[in-house]
Design a protein around this motif. Sequence first.
Motif, PDB file in Angstrom:
ATOM      1  N   CYS A 629       0.834  -1.206   0.000  1.00 45.86           N
ATOM      2  CA  CYS A 629       0.000   0.000   0.000  1.00 45.86           C
ATOM      3  C   CYS A 629       0.872   1.261   0.000  1.00 45.86           C
ATOM      4  O   CYS A 629       0.553   2.244  -0.681  1.00 45.86           O
ATOM      5  CB  CYS A 629      -0.880  -0.008   1.244  1.00 45.86           C
ATOM      6  SG  CYS A 629      -2.568   0.397   0.869  1.00 45.86           S
ATOM      7  N   PHE A 630       1.942   1.221   0.744  1.00 44.09           N
ATOM      8  CA  PHE A 630       2.883   2.338   0.839  1.00 44.09           C
ATOM      9  C   PHE A 630       3.451   2.650  -0.552  1.00 44.09           C
ATOM     10  O   PHE A 630       3.488   3.797  -0.994  1.00 44.09           O
ATOM     11  CB  PHE A 630       3.999   1.958   1.819  1.00 44.09           C
ATOM     12  CG  PHE A 630       4.977   3.060   2.112  1.00 44.09           C
ATOM     13  CD1 PHE A 630       4.554   4.238   2.706  1.00 44.09           C
ATOM     14  CD2 PHE A 630       6.325   2.914   1.801  1.00 44.09           C
ATOM     15  CE1 PHE A 630       5.466   5.263   2.994  1.00 44.09           C
ATOM     16  CE2 PHE A 630       7.234   3.924   2.082  1.00 44.09           C
ATOM     17  CZ  PHE A 630       6.798   5.097   2.672  1.00 44.09           C
ATOM     18  N   TRP A 631       3.872   1.596  -1.251  1.00 44.65           N
ATOM     19  CA  TRP A 631       4.404   1.754  -2.606  1.00 44.65           C
ATOM     20  C   TRP A 631       3.315   2.290  -3.554  1.00 44.65           C
ATOM     21  O   TRP A 631       3.561   3.187  -4.353  1.00 44.65           O
ATOM     22  CB  TRP A 631       4.924   0.395  -3.086  1.00 44.65           C
ATOM     23  CG  TRP A 631       5.202   0.351  -4.561  1.00 44.65           C
ATOM     24  CD1 TRP A 631       6.312   0.824  -5.200  1.00 44.65           C
ATOM     25  CD2 TRP A 631       4.337  -0.171  -5.577  1.00 44.65           C
ATOM     26  NE1 TRP A 631       6.198   0.621  -6.561  1.00 44.65           N
ATOM     27  CE2 TRP A 631       4.998   0.012  -6.828  1.00 44.65           C
ATOM     28  CE3 TRP A 631       3.082  -0.781  -5.555  1.00 44.65           C
ATOM     29  CZ2 TRP A 631       4.429  -0.392  -8.029  1.00 44.65           C
ATOM     30  CZ3 TRP A 631       2.512  -1.185  -6.746  1.00 44.65           C
ATOM     31  CH2 TRP A 631       3.178  -0.985  -7.975  1.00 44.65           C
ATOM     32  N   PHE A 632       2.112   1.727  -3.432  1.00 43.41           N
ATOM     33  CA  PHE A 632       1.001   2.095  -4.322  1.00 43.41           C
ATOM     34  C   PHE A 632       0.612   3.572  -4.163  1.00 43.41           C
ATOM     35  O   PHE A 632       0.484   4.301  -5.149  1.00 43.41           O
ATOM     36  CB  PHE A 632      -0.196   1.177  -4.020  1.00 43.41           C
ATOM     37  CG  PHE A 632      -1.456   1.539  -4.747  1.00 43.41           C
ATOM     38  CD1 PHE A 632      -1.594   1.285  -6.098  1.00 43.41           C
ATOM     39  CD2 PHE A 632      -2.525   2.138  -4.078  1.00 43.41           C
ATOM     40  CE1 PHE A 632      -2.763   1.613  -6.774  1.00 43.41           C
ATOM     41  CE2 PHE A 632      -3.688   2.479  -4.740  1.00 43.41           C
ATOM     42  CZ  PHE A 632      -3.802   2.208  -6.097  1.00 43.41           C
ATOM     43  N   THR A 633       0.446   4.032  -2.921  1.00 42.17           N
ATOM     44  CA  THR A 633       0.028   5.426  -2.701  1.00 42.17           C
ATOM     45  C   THR A 633       1.109   6.399  -3.179  1.00 42.17           C
ATOM     46  O   THR A 633       0.804   7.412  -3.798  1.00 42.17           O
ATOM     47  CB  THR A 633      -0.285   5.694  -1.210  1.00 42.17           C
ATOM     48  OG1 THR A 633       0.785   5.179  -0.420  1.00 42.17           O
ATOM     49  CG2 THR A 633      -1.586   5.055  -0.791  1.00 42.17           C
ATOM     50  N   ARG A 634       2.360   6.084  -2.921  1.00 40.10           N
ATOM     51  CA  ARG A 634       3.454   6.956  -3.378  1.00 40.10           C
ATOM     52  C   ARG A 634       3.495   7.001  -4.904  1.00 40.10           C
ATOM     53  O   ARG A 634       3.769   8.040  -5.501  1.00 40.10           O
ATOM     54  CB  ARG A 634       4.796   6.472  -2.829  1.00 40.10           C
ATOM     55  CG  ARG A 634       4.917   6.658  -1.321  1.00 40.10           C
ATOM     56  CD  ARG A 634       6.265   6.173  -0.818  1.00 40.10           C
ATOM     57  NE  ARG A 634       7.352   7.006  -1.326  1.00 40.10           N
ATOM     58  CZ  ARG A 634       7.688   8.186  -0.809  1.00 40.10           C
ATOM     59  NH1 ARG A 634       7.031   8.658   0.226  1.00 40.10           N
ATOM     60  NH2 ARG A 634       8.691   8.875  -1.318  1.00 40.10           N
ATOM     61  N   LEU A 635       3.220   5.850  -5.521  1.00 41.59           N
ATOM     62  CA  LEU A 635       3.247   5.771  -6.987  1.00 41.59           C
ATOM     63  C   LEU A 635       2.161   6.650  -7.605  1.00 41.59           C
ATOM     64  O   LEU A 635       2.439   7.447  -8.501  1.00 41.59           O
ATOM     65  CB  LEU A 635       3.056   4.305  -7.430  1.00 41.59           C
ATOM     66  CG  LEU A 635       3.005   4.068  -8.931  1.00 41.59           C
ATOM     67  CD1 LEU A 635       4.397   4.089  -9.530  1.00 41.59           C
ATOM     68  CD2 LEU A 635       2.341   2.725  -9.234  1.00 41.59           C
ATOM     69  N   ILE A 636       0.919   6.510  -7.106  1.00 40.81           N
ATOM     70  CA  ILE A 636      -0.184   7.241  -7.766  1.00 40.81           C
ATOM     71  C   ILE A 636      -0.127   8.737  -7.475  1.00 40.81           C
ATOM     72  O   ILE A 636      -0.430   9.544  -8.346  1.00 40.81           O
ATOM     73  CB  ILE A 636      -1.581   6.654  -7.418  1.00 40.81           C
ATOM     74  CG1 ILE A 636      -1.902   6.752  -5.926  1.00 40.81           C
ATOM     75  CG2 ILE A 636      -1.708   5.224  -7.909  1.00 40.81           C
ATOM     76  CD1 ILE A 636      -3.352   6.371  -5.592  1.00 40.81           C
ATOM     77  N   TYR A 637       0.292   9.114  -6.262  1.00 40.27           N
ATOM     78  CA  TYR A 637       0.303  10.549  -5.947  1.00 40.27           C
ATOM     79  C   TYR A 637       1.521  11.266  -6.528  1.00 40.27           C
ATOM     80  O   TYR A 637       1.526  12.484  -6.660  1.00 40.27           O
ATOM     81  CB  TYR A 637       0.181  10.783  -4.442  1.00 40.27           C
ATOM     82  CG  TYR A 637      -1.223  10.550  -3.961  1.00 40.27           C
ATOM     83  CD1 TYR A 637      -2.224  11.498  -4.182  1.00 40.27           C
ATOM     84  CD2 TYR A 637      -1.589   9.361  -3.341  1.00 40.27           C
ATOM     85  CE1 TYR A 637      -3.527  11.276  -3.776  1.00 40.27           C
ATOM     86  CE2 TYR A 637      -2.881   9.126  -2.931  1.00 40.27           C
ATOM     87  CZ  TYR A 637      -3.854  10.087  -3.154  1.00 40.27           C
ATOM     88  OH  TYR A 637      -5.151   9.858  -2.759  1.00 40.27           O
ATOM     89  N   SER A 638       2.559  10.493  -6.879  1.00 38.10           N
ATOM     90  CA  SER A 638       3.713  11.131  -7.531  1.00 38.10           C
ATOM     91  C   SER A 638       3.489  11.255  -9.038  1.00 38.10           C
ATOM     92  O   SER A 638       4.259  11.908  -9.734  1.00 38.10           O
ATOM     93  CB  SER A 638       4.989  10.325  -7.268  1.00 38.10           C
ATOM     94  OG  SER A 638       4.839   9.021  -7.786  1.00 38.10           O
ATOM     95  N   SER A 639       2.405  10.611  -9.541  1.00 36.91           N
ATOM     96  CA  SER A 639       2.125  10.615 -10.986  1.00 36.91           C
ATOM     97  C   SER A 639       1.217  11.765 -11.411  1.00 36.91           C
ATOM     98  O   SER A 639       1.012  11.971 -12.599  1.00 36.91           O
ATOM     99  CB  SER A 639       1.471   9.296 -11.397  1.00 36.91           C
ATOM    100  OG  SER A 639       2.258   8.216 -11.006  1.00 36.91           O
TER     101      SER A 639
END
Length: 643
Positions: A629-639
């Motif tokens: 989840c940590f990886w997923f949230t960082r991925l989508i909000y950095s995009s």
Amino acid sequence: MESRRRSLSLPGSAMIAAVLLLLIHGAHCFYLPGVAPQDFFKGDPLKVKVNKLTSTKTQLPYSYYSLPYRSPDKIVDSAENLGEVLRGDRIENSPYVFKMREPQMCNVVGRITLDAKTTKAFKEKIDDEYRVNMILDNLPLVVPIKRPDQESLTVYQLGYHVGLKGRYSGIKEEKYFIHNHLAFTVKYHRDPQTETARIVGFEVRPFSIKHQYEGNWNEKTRLTTCDPHAKHTVTNSNTPQEVEDKKEIIFTYDVEFQESDVKWASRWDAYLLMNDDQIHWFSIVNSLMIVLFLSGMVAMIMLRTLYRDISKYNELETQEEAQEETGWKLVHGDVFRPPSNSDLLCIYVGTGVQFFGMVLVTMIFAILGFLSPSNRGGLMTAMLLLWVFMGLFAGYASARLYKMFKGAEWKRIALRTACMFPAIVFAIFFVLNALIWGQKSSGAVPFGTMFALVLLWFGISVPLVFVGSYIGFRKPAIEDPVKTNKIPRQIPEQAWYMNPIFSVLIGGILPFGAVFIELFFILTSIWLNQFYYIFGFLFLVFIILLITCAEITIVLCYFQLCSEDYLWWWRSYLTSGSSALYLFLYATFYFFTKLEITKLVSGMLYFGYMLIASYAFFVVTGTIGFYACFWFTRLIYSSVKID
């Protein structure tokens, strides 16, 4: 080195290659046993050792000499590793001495006359279906049993029963009978060049016989019921030996040697015969279906929804459209706000990393054959030592997360990470050990071993956690991809299916569903005293569990963020971690359907140890879900472009 039989292991490092290997053909893994092979010349003495008495009904092991069996002049304990002591193994010398390839008939071990106390002891052990375990050249003693449905197939049971209960014909009263005559069979593989032989099998057929003799008893008395001179051997239990006060019991044994084609490197194959590999394949296929279903959902979210969402958010043309933001982008100013009880989350994530590392490395060692069943106690010893040394990663992971949450007191977090999980487990273990000690069982961990465990914990694990925390805290803090607002956003009222408790409980079902078939075999090996060695299957299931935990958490986290609920930190941990609840419920179901435990202490032991196992499972699966989840949230909000 000779390779072992098809033991379905994973030699390849790449997962895809390993799966292909497994599907094409059972790969060979090297057999790295606990001892080097020992060669025996004809007439060489073979020393039989005795191990603990075990029962699946009580789960309480006892020393062999806790029963009044005939002992040698001096009882010598064999050196044992940490794992053996924790398992309750008590390996001692015995009065049984064979000579290589020299058959013996009707050897008298000794004679005892029962009194009220010894009669009671034998009857209790027969009631609880205790088995006697022996060892010859590191091979455990087995009783061969022909399966009624498949005459050609022989299954092996570890150890022989102390005795049995039965009735004489025409009498209703149940009597107790003891197995006092043992017909041993030692199988050996001969080297025609050197004339030496290696032991490849150790079997026994136990009998109960009321021995007769003429005149008064002395050391040279010849038995009439079992006489090597008259070639009169024991072949049945038609005149069994009763266990009653004042009764005399004479213990005897035969030894027969059989040449075998089985080579030394393959001698464990009979013990590890796997008749149910189809069920394991079914387990894998069942788990893969779950993974494919979840992967499809994640792929849809990633490719369709996110791609569309990100494109839409990045191409907002007018101020009106910018104000009409919906879905997960609305909470960008709160999504990385530190959660409540963030310290505790850091501790649990660190502990999960420690456990994950231990499990992963243990499985790799097991697949390579280092932890084969011949290396008694090796698995438990390896797990304990790996747990201790993985403290370095626990400290590092918890400190990195703590610094991201703007924490400053890294030493406090390090101490709590080093002590919290082990302290809870040690407290439960201490209570269980007191219960075992109260039953005078050999399963009770001695004070010296308990001290050694505490020394491992405080002498190695705690310092390593501090070292890891120091390194982790020295590194620059992880930067959030978006800024956090000063004032928290109000979370709108959620639909019933987005209720935290409901979504957390739903999230645990699929990870548990991916492992529950393999779980049955693990529980059977632990509680029904059988060998578990199919680590190739287990490793595959572990990889599937890892993927399932990550994917289910990502899917539920996305739905949660879309409904403008940004409190995902703890929920991501609990979503996959809740599978531990289902594990404990399954263990309860297993207890009532598969085990015959009747004693209160034995039941408490079972549930105590399963509670520890479930707690450990919670920590591992929760951490996997959290990092996904940590990886997923960082991925989508950095995009996305945030103004």
